[in-house]
Motif scaffolding. Structure first.
Motif, PDB file in Angstrom:
ATOM      1  N   ALA A 256      30.436 -37.831 -15.857  1.00  0.00           N
ATOM      2  CA  ALA A 256      31.332 -38.082 -14.440  1.00  0.00           C
ATOM      3  C   ALA A 256      30.735 -37.720 -13.237  1.00  0.00           C
ATOM      4  O   ALA A 256      30.786 -38.412 -12.219  1.00  0.00           O
ATOM      5  N   LEU A 257      29.785 -36.546 -13.334  1.00  0.00           N
ATOM      6  CA  LEU A 257      29.055 -36.199 -12.205  1.00  0.00           C
ATOM      7  C   LEU A 257      27.920 -37.203 -11.669  1.00  0.00           C
ATOM      8  O   LEU A 257      27.672 -37.428 -10.550  1.00  0.00           O
ATOM      9  N   GLN A 258      27.232 -37.875 -12.736  1.00  0.00           N
ATOM     10  CA  GLN A 258      26.326 -38.864 -12.534  1.00  0.00           C
ATOM     11  C   GLN A 258      26.753 -40.201 -11.885  1.00  0.00           C
ATOM     12  O   GLN A 258      26.501 -40.775 -10.992  1.00  0.00           O
ATOM     13  N   ILE A 259      28.023 -40.622 -12.448  1.00  0.00           N
ATOM     14  CA  ILE A 259      28.853 -41.772 -11.871  1.00  0.00           C
ATOM     15  C   ILE A 259      29.346 -41.293 -10.708  1.00  0.00           C
ATOM     16  O   ILE A 259      29.107 -42.344  -9.778  1.00  0.00           O
ATOM     17  N   PHE A 260      29.766 -40.115 -10.140  1.00  0.00           N
ATOM     18  CA  PHE A 260      30.099 -39.760  -8.761  1.00  0.00           C
ATOM     19  C   PHE A 260      28.996 -39.996  -7.931  1.00  0.00           C
ATOM     20  O   PHE A 260      29.093 -40.310  -6.636  1.00  0.00           O
ATOM     21  N   ALA A 261      27.696 -39.216  -8.470  1.00  0.00           N
ATOM     22  CA  ALA A 261      26.654 -39.280  -7.438  1.00  0.00           C
ATOM     23  C   ALA A 261      26.135 -40.558  -7.171  1.00  0.00           C
ATOM     24  O   ALA A 261      25.675 -41.068  -6.071  1.00  0.00           O
ATOM     25  N   THR A 262      26.116 -41.527  -8.130  1.00  0.00           N
ATOM     26  CA  THR A 262      25.483 -42.775  -8.025  1.00  0.00           C
ATOM     27  C   THR A 262      26.661 -43.656  -7.011  1.00  0.00           C
ATOM     28  O   THR A 262      26.102 -44.440  -6.258  1.00  0.00           O
ATOM     29  N   SER A 263      28.107 -43.566  -7.307  1.00  0.00           N
ATOM     30  CA  SER A 263      28.814 -44.515  -6.681  1.00  0.00           C
ATOM     31  C   SER A 263      28.879 -44.220  -5.063  1.00  0.00           C
ATOM     32  O   SER A 263      29.157 -44.910  -4.454  1.00  0.00           O
ATOM     33  N   THR A 264      28.627 -42.737  -4.823  1.00  0.00           N
ATOM     34  CA  THR A 264      28.865 -42.474  -3.295  1.00  0.00           C
ATOM     35  C   THR A 264      27.463 -42.388  -2.738  1.00  0.00           C
ATOM     36  O   THR A 264      27.283 -41.992  -1.541  1.00  0.00           O
ATOM     37  N   GLU A 265      26.460 -42.685  -3.476  1.00  0.00           N
ATOM     38  CA  GLU A 265      24.878 -42.600  -2.663  1.00  0.00           C
ATOM     39  C   GLU A 265      24.648 -43.487  -1.692  1.00  0.00           C
ATOM     40  O   GLU A 265      24.016 -43.111  -1.072  1.00  0.00           O
ATOM     41  N   GLY A 266      25.387 -44.817  -1.793  1.00  0.00           N
ATOM     42  CA  GLY A 266      25.011 -45.638  -0.497  1.00  0.00           C
ATOM     43  C   GLY A 266      26.337 -45.785   0.476  1.00  0.00           C
ATOM     44  O   GLY A 266      26.124 -46.492   1.237  1.00  0.00           O
ATOM     45  N   GLY A 267      26.924 -44.686   0.458  1.00  0.00           N
ATOM     46  CA  GLY A 267      27.870 -44.834   1.363  1.00  0.00           C
ATOM     47  C   GLY A 267      27.451 -44.131   3.058  1.00  0.00           C
ATOM     48  O   GLY A 267      26.186 -43.624   3.039  1.00  0.00           O
ATOM     49  N   ALA A 268      28.324 -44.126   3.873  1.00  0.00           N
ATOM     50  CA  ALA A 268      28.013 -43.714   5.083  1.00  0.00           C
ATOM     51  C   ALA A 268      27.506 -42.536   5.323  1.00  0.00           C
ATOM     52  O   ALA A 268      26.611 -41.823   5.642  1.00  0.00           O
ATOM     53  N   ILE A 269      28.563 -41.461   4.570  1.00  0.00           N
ATOM     54  CA  ILE A 269      28.218 -40.063   4.237  1.00  0.00           C
ATOM     55  C   ILE A 269      28.395 -39.505   3.131  1.00  0.00           C
ATOM     56  O   ILE A 269      29.328 -39.780   2.462  1.00  0.00           O
ATOM     57  N   PRO A 270      27.248 -39.446   2.387  1.00  0.00           N
ATOM     58  CA  PRO A 270      27.301 -38.912   0.898  1.00  0.00           C
ATOM     59  C   PRO A 270      28.130 -37.694   0.888  1.00  0.00           C
ATOM     60  O   PRO A 270      28.391 -36.707   1.657  1.00  0.00           O
ATOM     61  N   TYR A 271      28.961 -37.607  -0.345  1.00  0.00           N
ATOM     62  CA  TYR A 271      29.899 -36.231  -0.398  1.00  0.00           C
ATOM     63  C   TYR A 271      29.018 -35.198  -1.192  1.00  0.00           C
ATOM     64  O   TYR A 271      29.198 -34.630  -2.076  1.00  0.00           O
ATOM     65  N   TYR A 272      27.970 -34.714  -0.405  1.00  0.00           N
ATOM     66  CA  TYR A 272      27.026 -33.635  -0.922  1.00  0.00           C
ATOM     67  C   TYR A 272      28.155 -32.307  -1.100  1.00  0.00           C
ATOM     68  O   TYR A 272      27.759 -31.523  -2.117  1.00  0.00           O
ATOM     69  N   GLY A 273      28.792 -31.957  -0.135  1.00  0.00           N
ATOM     70  CA  GLY A 273      29.615 -30.886  -0.436  1.00  0.00           C
ATOM     71  C   GLY A 273      30.298 -30.781  -1.526  1.00  0.00           C
ATOM     72  O   GLY A 273      30.640 -29.893  -2.500  1.00  0.00           O
ATOM     73  N   GLN A 274      30.889 -31.865  -1.729  1.00  0.00           N
ATOM     74  CA  GLN A 274      31.775 -32.100  -3.174  1.00  0.00           C
ATOM     75  C   GLN A 274      30.725 -31.992  -4.592  1.00  0.00           C
ATOM     76  O   GLN A 274      31.093 -31.611  -5.632  1.00  0.00           O
ATOM     77  N   MET A 275      29.599 -32.580  -4.415  1.00  0.00           N
ATOM     78  CA  MET A 275      28.417 -32.846  -5.408  1.00  0.00           C
ATOM     79  C   MET A 275      28.363 -31.399  -5.864  1.00  0.00           C
ATOM     80  O   MET A 275      28.182 -30.899  -6.880  1.00  0.00           O
ATOM     81  N   MET A 276      28.023 -30.417  -4.778  1.00  0.00           N
ATOM     82  CA  MET A 276      27.755 -29.005  -4.883  1.00  0.00           C
ATOM     83  C   MET A 276      28.682 -28.447  -5.737  1.00  0.00           C
ATOM     84  O   MET A 276      28.755 -27.619  -6.351  1.00  0.00           O
ATOM     85  N   ALA A 277      29.990 -28.589  -5.103  1.00  0.00           N
ATOM     86  CA  ALA A 277      31.250 -27.834  -5.857  1.00  0.00           C
ATOM     87  C   ALA A 277      31.256 -28.426  -6.993  1.00  0.00           C
ATOM     88  O   ALA A 277      31.555 -27.346  -8.070  1.00  0.00           O
ATOM     89  N   SER A 278      31.145 -29.631  -7.455  1.00  0.00           N
ATOM     90  CA  SER A 278      31.124 -29.978  -8.761  1.00  0.00           C
ATOM     91  C   SER A 278      30.235 -29.190  -9.651  1.00  0.00           C
ATOM     92  O   SER A 278      30.422 -28.967 -11.019  1.00  0.00           O
ATOM     93  N   ALA A 279      28.807 -29.309  -9.109  1.00  0.00           N
ATOM     94  CA  ALA A 279      27.940 -28.580  -9.998  1.00  0.00           C
ATOM     95  C   ALA A 279      28.038 -27.190 -10.249  1.00  0.00           C
ATOM     96  O   ALA A 279      27.918 -26.885 -11.554  1.00  0.00           O
ATOM     97  N   LEU A 280      28.810 -26.342  -9.317  1.00  0.00           N
ATOM     98  CA  LEU A 280      29.029 -25.043  -9.821  1.00  0.00           C
ATOM     99  C   LEU A 280      30.368 -25.010 -10.484  1.00  0.00           C
ATOM    100  O   LEU A 280      30.218 -23.803 -11.730  1.00  0.00           O
ATOM    101  N   VAL A 281      31.061 -25.882 -10.729  1.00  0.00           N
ATOM    102  CA  VAL A 281      32.395 -25.669 -11.459  1.00  0.00           C
ATOM    103  C   VAL A 281      31.790 -26.149 -13.003  1.00  0.00           C
ATOM    104  O   VAL A 281      32.183 -25.314 -13.932  1.00  0.00           O
ATOM    105  N   CYS A 282      30.894 -26.973 -13.063  1.00  0.00           N
ATOM    106  CA  CYS A 282      30.212 -27.551 -14.433  1.00  0.00           C
ATOM    107  C   CYS A 282      29.392 -26.328 -14.980  1.00  0.00           C
ATOM    108  O   CYS A 282      29.292 -26.358 -16.212  1.00  0.00           O
TER     109      CYS A 282
END
Length: 307
Positions: A256-282
């Motif tokens: 789920a983290l890999q898919i989320f990071a890949t899908s938002t990588e090409g966006g205007a504003i990557p969801y870096y904050g949510q990626m960090m929060a997801s990493a801590l939760v996992c």
């Protein structure tokens, strides 16, 4: 032998260092105290600096993190609330806990019985089995992805069993890799247990199964905990097999983290904050697991180091 030697009245006393004395330990110490403190501080800084950044980024907005701000202007917990809808982390965490937990429990339970037979009994092919278990650890997982996928996908055609996309199919895959390592951990641990306890139990009329359950099992908890935790980590951190063996309903948290990071990588504003929060939760379940079983880990990992 005394620490002073007096030859005659008025003679000066000559100090003689005893072996193991504090003076001798200070002389033979490789590094002075201040240098040891500096080395430990530098190592702690290298370890804790990324963790501190992840925590601060998880409490910062995505725009600020993408801009490169280290310290948040405003601390906000919105990232921890958004990951459950944007990342789909709840379903992934549940699948990871079920699959990795089942792998750890079954692997630890099977490894202690297998190791007991390999350590305490002599039979034809014993060394061959132990060498085969060790050889399996040297095979890279990337070489086995395609054979495992073809084998499990063929079972739906020839046996009518749907394995791909199921939790139990992923559980069997992880158990195949976790069981050899867990068995070797238990073999090393059981070699350090005295045989006299088992011989005394046999004199009292205990069976082999009774010895295993009433003597070996209570004494082997450190080794069991170590083998179980390593099997749990194998299923928790895996992305390679989980990405090809699961579907959206059975995918793990790592996928789920890999898919989320890949899908938002090409966006205007990557969801870096949510990626960090997801990493801590996992990472939180694994950290709590280590803290809870810390005393068993120390005893299990050092078993067999001193005879």
């Amino acid at each position: 032998m005394t620490s002073t030697l007096a030859t005659r009245p008025g003679a000066s006393a000559v100090a003689v260092d005893r072996p193991g004395s504090r003076q001798q330990s200070q002389v033979t110490r490789l590094l002075p105290n201040w240098l040891i403190v500096v080395v430990i501080g530098v190592l702690a800084l290298f370890v804790l600096a990324p963790v501190v950044y992840i925590v601060l980024a998880s409490l910062n907005s995505d725009i600020s993190v993408a801009r490169g701000d280290f310290w948040p202007a405003v601390f906000t917990p919105d990232n921890y609330a958004n990951i459950w809808t944007n990342v789909g982390l709840a379903n992934g965490l549940m699948n990871s806990i079920i699959v990795a937990g089942a792998t750890a429990i079954v692997s630890a339970a099977l490894s202690i019985g297998t190791a007991y037979v390999l350590v305490r009994y002599q039979f034809f092919g014993r060394l061959t089995i132990m060498r085969a278990l060790l050889a399996l650890q040297s095979v890279p997982g990337t070489l086995l992805v395609l054979p495992v996928f073809v084998l499990f996908s063929s079972s739906a055609t020839y046996l009518g069993l749907q394995v791909i996309g199921t939790r139990w199919g992923l559980f069997i895959t992880y158990l195949t890799f976790a069981l050899p390592f867990s068995t070797w951990v238990m073999v090393t641990y059981l070699r350090g247990l005295p045989k006299e306890l088992e011989e005394a139990a046999r004199i009292d009329g205990a069976t082999s199964f009774g010895i295993l359950t009433k003597i070996i099992l209570p004494l082997s908890w450190p080794g069991i905990i170590v083998s179980g935790i390593f099997a749990f980590l194998l299923g928790w951190n895996d992305v390679l097999f989980a990405s090809v063996m699961t579907n959206p309903t059975s995918q793990t948290a790592a996928v789920a983290l890999q898919i989320f990071a890949t899908s938002t990588e090409g966006g205007a504003i990557p969801y870096y904050g949510q990626m960090m929060a997801s990493a801590l939760v996992c990472a939180a379940p694994v950290v709590f697991l280590y803290l809870f079983f810390q005393k068993y880990l120390v005893g299990g990992l050092t078993a067999g180091g001193v005879k």
